[in-house]
Design a protein around this motif. Structure first.
Motif, PDB file in Angstrom:
ATOM      1  N   THR A  84      38.404  44.065  40.148  1.00 50.99           N
ATOM      2  CA  THR A  84      37.852  45.407  40.009  1.00 50.99           C
ATOM      3  C   THR A  84      36.353  45.342  39.740  1.00 50.99           C
ATOM      4  O   THR A  84      35.581  46.153  40.262  1.00 50.99           O
ATOM      5  CB  THR A  84      38.559  46.152  38.863  1.00 50.99           C
ATOM      6  OG1 THR A  84      39.960  46.234  39.149  1.00 50.99           O
ATOM      7  CG2 THR A  84      38.011  47.561  38.693  1.00 50.99           C
ATOM      8  N   GLU A  85      35.939  44.373  38.933  1.00 56.88           N
ATOM      9  CA  GLU A  85      34.510  44.221  38.628  1.00 56.88           C
ATOM     10  C   GLU A  85      33.713  43.946  39.900  1.00 56.88           C
ATOM     11  O   GLU A  85      32.623  44.520  40.096  1.00 56.88           O
ATOM     12  CB  GLU A  85      34.306  43.081  37.633  1.00 56.88           C
ATOM     13  CG  GLU A  85      32.850  42.852  37.265  1.00 56.88           C
ATOM     14  CD  GLU A  85      32.644  41.579  36.452  1.00 56.88           C
ATOM     15  OE1 GLU A  85      31.756  41.565  35.590  1.00 56.88           O
ATOM     16  OE2 GLU A  85      33.376  40.598  36.700  1.00 56.88           O
ATOM     17  N   ARG A  86      34.219  43.078  40.775  1.00 53.04           N
ATOM     18  CA  ARG A  86      33.501  42.777  42.015  1.00 53.04           C
ATOM     19  C   ARG A  86      33.335  44.038  42.859  1.00 53.04           C
ATOM     20  O   ARG A  86      32.251  44.290  43.417  1.00 53.04           O
ATOM     21  CB  ARG A  86      34.247  41.696  42.811  1.00 53.04           C
ATOM     22  CG  ARG A  86      34.096  40.290  42.242  1.00 53.04           C
ATOM     23  CD  ARG A  86      34.564  39.250  43.232  1.00 53.04           C
ATOM     24  NE  ARG A  86      36.004  39.300  43.424  1.00 53.04           N
ATOM     25  CZ  ARG A  86      36.870  38.629  42.687  1.00 53.04           C
ATOM     26  NH1 ARG A  86      36.448  37.856  41.700  1.00 53.04           N
ATOM     27  NH2 ARG A  86      38.166  38.707  42.930  1.00 53.04           N
ATOM     28  N   ARG A  87      34.399  44.829  42.941  1.00 55.89           N
ATOM     29  CA  ARG A  87      34.300  46.069  43.710  1.00 55.89           C
ATOM     30  C   ARG A  87      33.312  47.038  43.061  1.00 55.89           C
ATOM     31  O   ARG A  87      32.531  47.709  43.747  1.00 55.89           O
ATOM     32  CB  ARG A  87      35.679  46.712  43.828  1.00 55.89           C
ATOM     33  CG  ARG A  87      36.704  45.867  44.583  1.00 55.89           C
ATOM     34  CD  ARG A  87      38.007  46.619  44.752  1.00 55.89           C
ATOM     35  NE  ARG A  87      39.032  45.795  45.373  1.00 55.89           N
ATOM     36  CZ  ARG A  87      40.069  45.266  44.724  1.00 55.89           C
ATOM     37  NH1 ARG A  87      40.227  45.503  43.426  1.00 55.89           N
ATOM     38  NH2 ARG A  87      40.945  44.525  45.366  1.00 55.89           N
ATOM     39  N   ALA A  88      33.351  47.117  41.737  1.00 59.78           N
ATOM     40  CA  ALA A  88      32.458  48.031  41.014  1.00 59.78           C
ATOM     41  C   ALA A  88      30.995  47.642  41.202  1.00 59.78           C
ATOM     42  O   ALA A  88      30.130  48.498  41.441  1.00 59.78           O
ATOM     43  CB  ALA A  88      32.826  48.052  39.537  1.00 59.78           C
ATOM     44  N   LYS A  89      30.717  46.352  41.095  1.00 59.57           N
ATOM     45  CA  LYS A  89      29.342  45.897  41.267  1.00 59.57           C
ATOM     46  C   LYS A  89      28.859  46.129  42.698  1.00 59.57           C
ATOM     47  O   LYS A  89      27.683  46.405  42.928  1.00 59.57           O
ATOM     48  CB  LYS A  89      29.223  44.422  40.885  1.00 59.57           C
ATOM     49  CG  LYS A  89      29.301  44.193  39.379  1.00 59.57           C
ATOM     50  CD  LYS A  89      29.068  42.737  39.008  1.00 59.57           C
ATOM     51  CE  LYS A  89      28.997  42.569  37.495  1.00 59.57           C
ATOM     52  NZ  LYS A  89      28.764  41.165  37.094  1.00 59.57           N
ATOM     53  N   GLY A  90      29.792  46.030  43.659  1.00 59.12           N
ATOM     54  CA  GLY A  90      29.440  46.336  45.034  1.00 59.12           C
ATOM     55  C   GLY A  90      29.045  47.788  45.240  1.00 59.12           C
ATOM     56  O   GLY A  90      28.334  48.115  46.203  1.00 59.12           O
ATOM     57  N   LEU A  91      29.482  48.645  44.341  1.00 59.93           N
ATOM     58  CA  LEU A  91      29.130  50.065  44.381  1.00 59.93           C
ATOM     59  C   LEU A  91      27.912  50.370  43.519  1.00 59.93           C
ATOM     60  O   LEU A  91      27.530  51.536  43.365  1.00 59.93           O
ATOM     61  CB  LEU A  91      30.317  50.905  43.910  1.00 59.93           C
ATOM     62  CG  LEU A  91      31.563  50.844  44.797  1.00 59.93           C
ATOM     63  CD1 LEU A  91      32.748  51.516  44.098  1.00 59.93           C
ATOM     64  CD2 LEU A  91      31.299  51.518  46.136  1.00 59.93           C
ATOM     65  N   GLY A  92      27.325  49.333  42.935  1.00 57.24           N
ATOM     66  CA  GLY A  92      26.130  49.518  42.121  1.00 57.24           C
ATOM     67  C   GLY A  92      26.407  49.935  40.694  1.00 57.24           C
ATOM     68  O   GLY A  92      25.498  50.417  40.004  1.00 57.24           O
ATOM     69  N   LEU A  93      27.618  49.730  40.218  1.00 56.35           N
ATOM     70  CA  LEU A  93      27.978  50.153  38.872  1.00 56.35           C
ATOM     71  C   LEU A  93      27.747  49.027  37.862  1.00 56.35           C
ATOM     72  O   LEU A  93      27.814  47.847  38.191  1.00 56.35           O
ATOM     73  CB  LEU A  93      29.448  50.576  38.828  1.00 56.35           C
ATOM     74  CG  LEU A  93      29.841  51.718  39.773  1.00 56.35           C
ATOM     75  CD1 LEU A  93      31.320  52.038  39.624  1.00 56.35           C
ATOM     76  CD2 LEU A  93      28.999  52.959  39.505  1.00 56.35           C
TER      77      LEU A  93
END
Length: 228
Positions: free
Chosen positions: A17-26
């Motif tokens: 989930t963190e990888r996906r979140a960081k990919g969204l700039g979060l």
């Protein structure tokens, strides 16, 4: 101002989930509330069943070598992530449900898979198999732990909290009450209506993802994190 996103699910899923979140700039903060670990288990003969039910990838990750005897069975999985992990481990995926084990059982044709073995966690929701036989064998546990320092520090200011399960929601509320941390300045993004209900009242906002998957969860969280 961008709000931080707090991810509390067990570490393996949290890192995805963190990888996906960081990919969204979060700005993601990972601090699991549970540790997933294997348990000693023994299962019935594979020949007694005509399908295997997996509602979590943890069953495959932590089930051990005993899983091999069940690989000839067609597998019913909940979620694409579970299906991918099971397929990579050598299982044949016959059906994949989008939301829950109950939804998956309900969508099966009446005359298919009359006897199903469910490899589950020690803590699991009850399922109604209807006229089918459903045997449940726990193969892993998610052990609750105290709220961590990273979470406590994050919650000193307004935060968006992801909650993937009702059990996590209840445990978080218990920990916040124990530590006298107020909920009123924080937002909850819940995996489902059941998870939202378990989180209770008193939050600045509580919202439910359109679909029970990370994509929908993070889409909603992105709007909250970046709305300031």
């Amino acid at each position: 101002m961008t709000l931080p996103l707090l991810i509390l699910r067990p570490l393996e899923g949290a890192l995805q989930t963190e990888r996906r979140a960081k990919g969204l700039g979060l700005q993601a903060v990972v601090d699991p509330l549970f540790i997933v670990e294997p348990i000693i288990w023994s299962g019935p003969a594979a020949g007694d069943f005509d399908a295997l039910l997996l509602t979590s990838a943890n069953a495959v990750t932590y089930g051990g070598d005993q899983l091999d005897v069940y690989k000839p069975l067609p597998v019913l999985t909940v979620g694409q992530a579970t299906a991918r992990v099971a397929e990579n481990a050598g299982f044949h995926i016959a059906e994949t449900g989008d939301s829950s084990g109950q939804q998956l059982l309900n969508q099966l044709e009446t005359d298919r898979y009359r006897s199903i073995l469910w490899l589950a966690g020690e803590q699991h929701s009850l399922l109604d198999p209807g006229e089918r036989q459903l045997d449940i064998v726990p193969v892993y546990r998610s052990r609750a732990i105290a709220l961590g320092q990273k979470t406590a520090a994050c919650l000193e200011a307004e935060t968006v909290i992801l909650l993937h399960s009702a059990r996590a929601a209840k445990h978080l509320v218990t920990e916040l009450d124990r530590l006298h941390i107020m909920r009123g300045q924080h937002h909850v993004v819940a995996f489902s209506a059941k998870v939202a209900a378990a989180a209770g009242q008193g939050w600045k906002s509580i919202q439910v993802a359109d679909h029970p998957d990370d994509e929908s969860l993070l889409s909603l969280a992105t709007r909250l994190c970046q709305s300031e």
